[in-house]
Design an enzyme around this catalytic site. Structure first.
Site, PDB file in Angstrom:
ATOM      1  N   ASP A  31       0.824  -1.210   0.000  1.00 49.45           N
ATOM      2  CA  ASP A  31       0.000   0.000   0.000  1.00 49.45           C
ATOM      3  C   ASP A  31       0.861   1.264   0.000  1.00 49.45           C
ATOM      4  OD1 ASP A  31       0.903  -0.929   2.506  1.00 49.45           O
ATOM      5  OD2 ASP A  31      -0.348   0.567   3.503  1.00 49.45           O
ATOM      6  N   GLU A  32       0.221   2.337  -0.380  1.00 46.09           N
ATOM      7  CA  GLU A  32       0.738   3.691  -0.178  1.00 46.09           C
ATOM      8  C   GLU A  32       2.168   3.906  -0.669  1.00 46.09           C
ATOM      9  OE1 GLU A  32      -1.722   5.297   3.652  1.00 46.09           O
ATOM     10  OE2 GLU A  32       0.101   4.172   4.092  1.00 46.09           O
ATOM     11  N   ASN A  33       2.534   3.277  -1.757  1.00 49.92           N
ATOM     12  CA  ASN A  33       3.809   3.607  -2.375  1.00 49.92           C
ATOM     13  C   ASN A  33       3.562   4.825  -3.265  1.00 49.92           C
ATOM     14  OD1 ASN A  33       6.328   3.639  -3.575  1.00 49.92           O
ATOM     15  ND2 ASN A  33       5.772   2.053  -5.071  1.00 49.92           N
TER      16      ASN A  33
END
Lengths: 676, 676
Positions: A319-321
């Site tokens: 997530d959230e790269n």
């Protein structure tokens, strides 16, 4: 359950009168699929004994022994039976536990049970010991007393879970959670019939698992706080004995600051000095997916981590790269072109796909947060939905999208218990919402849901108060029939369940008092208790907006840490105000007056206490404004004077302004309504 | 300290006025050897920082970081410094920690420190990091506030321990104590500058340490509750970081039921089926000292246990072998004759002497309870005195006898904290009593003392409330000058220290509330709290006389478990009564009336609560009799009516009769005095 069996079941209890009333007296959670009551009771006595009909199995022996001890501690009856560790030791025992075989800690396992309580006999019947354990938890919640004796009301219960995946995630990376924190929460999960513990073990703020091949990981990126492999094995074993599967998570390729502290050479920004982060929020640090060494290191890590967890799933985060480091690295951009990877999403898919065989070799299926669901992603991956409309997800949600796209999926959107939202919102958050049409196949792909306890703002001292009792409501959503949605009933039962959770060792009640004693500098804490019962920590990301106020080493022993979502007096007060505004009845008016007076007095007490307790100072402005509002409202209700609208509006505005205590007044709306 | 240094020390503070008053405001414990105060204060701010001048050492880094976090959690100042893990990182920091070298966890180590607090600078100077850690604990106890700011009063402290051995024993055999219980108590020990943790690992009721060569030991004799060797290593490491040496105890040749459950062949009664005991009291089970296999097995066990503990001492127990099994075994009797062993004491000496080389090989000195002190026992053994006149010891005591007989010795007689005696008795119990004349050599052999927490009547839930805060008074006895004996001062400081101990994680305060919530069936607990504040659990062996009421699996979640020695309101009430009977002053009279009214009201509340809480029922007779006494006394004090002596005497008799709540009324004597 077959039709004939079902018919008999109904027949048995068809004669029973006032069964409905009895049912409402039960404080069972999650609510069973089928329950029938009668007027009879089973009286508990010193001679109460348990017999297990099955062959040797430590799981049921431990569970039954713990049940017996817990019951004895609650009733003080001094049972004579000591340890349950042999089959058929007491064939005449009042409680008979019968099951066919040891259950596997797998999603497809049979967890159903039948519990029959008659006036002289209790029988648990289940296919597996996992079902039998669930039955013991149900029974344990049913103890009642008449002032001198303890008893179980007679019931017939048929029960089985609606969803296979009933999970709790604990983030042990941002704030490390020692083994005893994990264990007591596993106890809480088992009490609520939850069966998946998702252990978030690495993030920007810390690497928490010993890797023997790479001691530098914990040496450089854990601040000395990590789990040894022996400890992890012990936790997994402990969980297994409670029927809980453990899913580890190593979050990649983003959330990688800790990993890159030890291995800067596989970072996407080779000029950066990666360091364990002390802040919250999204970070840039990302592994370099174009570097073969990235996969070598991950493979070596996964090869050590996977065997510690016998379950079938391995969570790779994903997530959230934010892609900033990838965009800034010309080598990575070149790689994308060369390999026809148009976007960073495609590059991340490339990365994720490389991990699948590494995990498959270890017998694990890849699971990841919903960002991994890209067009070329393998359909073998399990999608973990977490984003809501706020995070850019379409209204239907990631879970529905995944199921429709042929992925098995687990829901966490709406189950983010760290956000301090009302329990009602979690309770009514159904993995199969009525407004979405699913085919049978799609439904089968919806495995269940998971409460997520992110740890930016929790420590071992207050984490339990964020998880419990509210996660019990989520457990009910995942276990019980989708028609079980009455909020009043849920609140009533949740209050009692909270006590049962304290009994098994959770610290959500007791540690509140610890924090308040600290704030009060060990003076009387009554006024502080009263205040916590109408204040709630700022919701969503407001308390630590931008990650600017609280770092990972900031104190979390403050007033907001003693407060919880669903402030208890606020719940009662708000109900009273709603009643009063509709009915104008005297009882509601009296209740409202009682609270208003209490808060006026509370303000005086807080002022006195603050003379010796600086940590009370930040609460005084809010308390003072509340007190002034209460005085006006009280005078108005008692018809001594009319409301000064201008002053009142100014006070309301001040109350609604951000305060340094980081809490909101949970009776704000009701007070405003009263003022109108 | 040299004469010149001492002179300068005195000179510095000779000008200070009202220093004595300031000293009395400090709540430091154990009280330092030398302390001088001034009027200045060091104000704490967000920018407060710590600098360590020494080279890398995890012990001081961890200790200083924990100190910083604890201070931040208490003050809410949001310090900007995160982790202390480099030397000389902040040369300008307000708190400077200077020490010369890493200390060894040995009895002879230098633990002294100098702590200087000026208005703008705090300097800790010590020879070893162990001394520096002690200084941090002292400093941590000195935080004060003026309502808005936190500060340290300026002081100069020179400090070092009076005795080298300042121990706490925890019995993890009778009731198993999980690792977190041990760790939090190690934290408490470190806060009180105690340095020896004695871990009682095996007894009739359980074998608690994994032995890889003999898995049957924990499989058959632990009920699944034991420490793995990895866990023990982790605890020993944890203790070392706090400057605490760990001494293991495997109790032989008596107290051996658990060991003999796994190895009946080395028991003295070969026809007996040995089993883990569920009862308290002295047991017959004893190893066969004539069987070579006994020593083979013990050697294999010791060979595994010794390397887990780097300290120099190994405790073999050796107590309470009643000799019954030896007397009944003809083979053993024959062996005695053949080897000229006249008595069982001689036989036990033979046994003990065989263990010395086994332990020596592992670099360990043998330590044992005072029964091992027989005429032929090696002078290398350490004698652990525990018996008082009651247990047949002469008045001078086992410790004096040992020291005069050329043994090094440790005192536990008078430090049996499980017996629920008043803290005063422990506090005034000096290892070098003034009425015994010792030579300098004899004095040197008296190593110190040890509080012993036997676990017949404690579980993880209530054990902290038996150890703390009272063990802090024992710690002061062992650390501070023998002239520090003022009971008022001790009580005043102990109350504050109790809060500091809560802050570091001990559960002695919070878990009382948990037990009371259970008893009250989660109703309001105020009345129960009031009652616990004047009741104390039966002292000595009265609560479980003959081991007949409580087995090892009996519930310990009852009223007596919520009560502690030194009931707090009783302490205040008894003082008020003494003042009143001397001075007849109005203030004392008002205080007495306040309490009498409280207990009358409490009785009513308890009756109401009991309607929904059967566990309150056993308290009602005592509460009712107390209430009736209070009514009579109140009327008499208010001169409304004269006392009915006959009725009152009958009530007192009933109050003094054994009750099923297992508590005594700690205001009994004072009430009687008032009635006279």
């Amino acid at each position: 359950m077959g039709t004939i069996k079902k018919f008999c079941f109904l027949l048995l209890f068809v004669f029973v009168s006032n069964a409905q009333i009895k049912k409402e007296q039960l404080n069972v959670m999650p609510w069973p699929q089928q329950i029938a009551t009668s007027d009879a009771v089973f009286l508990l006595s010193k001679n109460f004994k348990i017999n297990c009909n099955a062959t040797a199995d430590s799981r049921i022996y431990k569970g039954a022994t713990q049940f017996l001890r817990r019951l004895d501690e609650r009733t003080g009856l001094f049972f004579t039976q000591d340890f349950i560790n042999k089959p058929n030791e007491f064939p005449e025992a009042e409680l008979q536990i019968n099951y066919l075989r040891k259950g596997k800690n797998e999603l497809s396992e049979d967890e159903s049970y039948h519990l029959s309580v008659l006036s002289n006999k209790i029988v648990i019947t289940a296919t597996t010991d996992l079902g039998a354990l669930h039955a013991l938890e149900t029974l344990s919640q049913m103890v009642q007393n008449n002032g001198s004796e303890f008893y179980f009301p007679a019931v017939e219960i048929e029960d089985n879970p609606r969803f296979a995946w009933r999970g709790l995630m604990i983030d042990a990376a941002r704030h490390f959670m020692p083994v005893e924190v994990i264990k007591r929460n596993l106890d809480g999960m088992a009490a609520m019939k939850m069966n998946v513990f998702h252990w978030h073990l690495a993030d920007n703020q810390g690497w928490r698992v010993e890797i023997k091949k790479y001691p530098q990981l914990t040496a450089l990126a854990s601040d000395g706080s990590f789990y040894t492999q022996e400890e992890i094995k012990a936790v997994v074993q402990y969980a297994d004995e409670k029927g809980i599967m453990v899913v580890p998570e190593i979050d990649v390729p983003g959330h990688a600051s800790a990993l890159l502290t030890a291995f800067p050479e596989i970072g996407s920004n080779i000029e950066k000095t990666y360091a364990v982060s002390r802040k919250s929020g999204i970070h840039d640090a990302a592994l370099d997916p174009t570097n073969p060494k990235t996969y070598q290191i991950l493979e070596a890590i996964f090869d050590e981590v996977c065997p510690l967890f016998p379950g079938a799933y391995f969570h790779i985060g994903g997530d959230e790269n934010n892609g900033k480091e990838w965009n800034a690295n010309p080598k990575i951009q070149e790689f994308k072109k060369k390999n026809n990877l148009a976007t960073n999403h495609d590059l991340q898919t490339y990365f994720n796909m490389k991990l699948i065989p590494i995990l498959k070799k270890q017998g694990k299926q890849l699971m990841g947060w919903e960002e991994i669901m890209t067009k070329d992603m393998s359909k073998d991956a399990i999608i973990h939905a977490w984003r809501s409309v706020k995070e850019g997800m379409e209204a239907e949600g990631g879970l529905a999208k995944a199921a429709k796209n042929e992925y098995k999926a687990v829901l966490s959107t709406g189950f983010y218990i760290d956000l301090m939202l009302p329990v009602d919102s979690h309770y009514l958050n159904d993995p199969m919402p009525k407004n979405v049409v699913f085919t049978a196949e799609e439904k089968a792909r919806i495995l269940g849901g998971e409460a997520t306890m992110w740890s930016e703002l929790v420590t071992p001292l207050n984490i339990d108060s964020r998880i419990w009792p509210r996660t019990a409501a989520i457990a009910e959503r995942l276990w019980s029939n989708d028609t079980v949605t009455n909020l009043e009933s849920m609140h009533k039962r949740l209050k009692q369940i909270s006590f049962r959770l304290e009994e098994i060792g959770l610290t959500h009640i007791r540690n509140k008092a610890v924090i308040l004693r600290n704030i009060s500098n060990y003076q009387d804490t009554k006024a502080l208790h009263d205040f916590t019962n109408i204040c709630e920590p700022y919701k969503l990301y407001k308390r630590n907006g931008g990650g600017k106020k609280y770092f990972m080493f900031s104190p979390l022993t403050l007033f907001a840490d003693a407060c919880t979502a669903d402030a208890s007096d606020a719940y009662e007060f708000n109900k009273a105000v709603n009643r009063y505004l509709t009915d104008k009845d005297e009882l509601s008016q009296e209740e409202i007056k009682y609270y208003l007076k209490q808060w006026i007095n509370m303000n005086i007490e807080l002022i006195v206490l603050s003379k010796k307790a600086p940590l009370i100072q930040p609460l005084l402005p809010l308390s003072k404004n509340l007190s002034l509002v209460c005085k006006q409202l009280l005078a108005a209700i008692e018809q001594k004077q009319s409301i000064n609208k201008t002053e009142l509006n100014m006070l309301f505005e001040q109350i609604n302004t951000r305060n340094s205590a980081d809490v909101e007044l949970a009776v704000y709306d009701s007070l405003k309504k009263l003022a109108e």
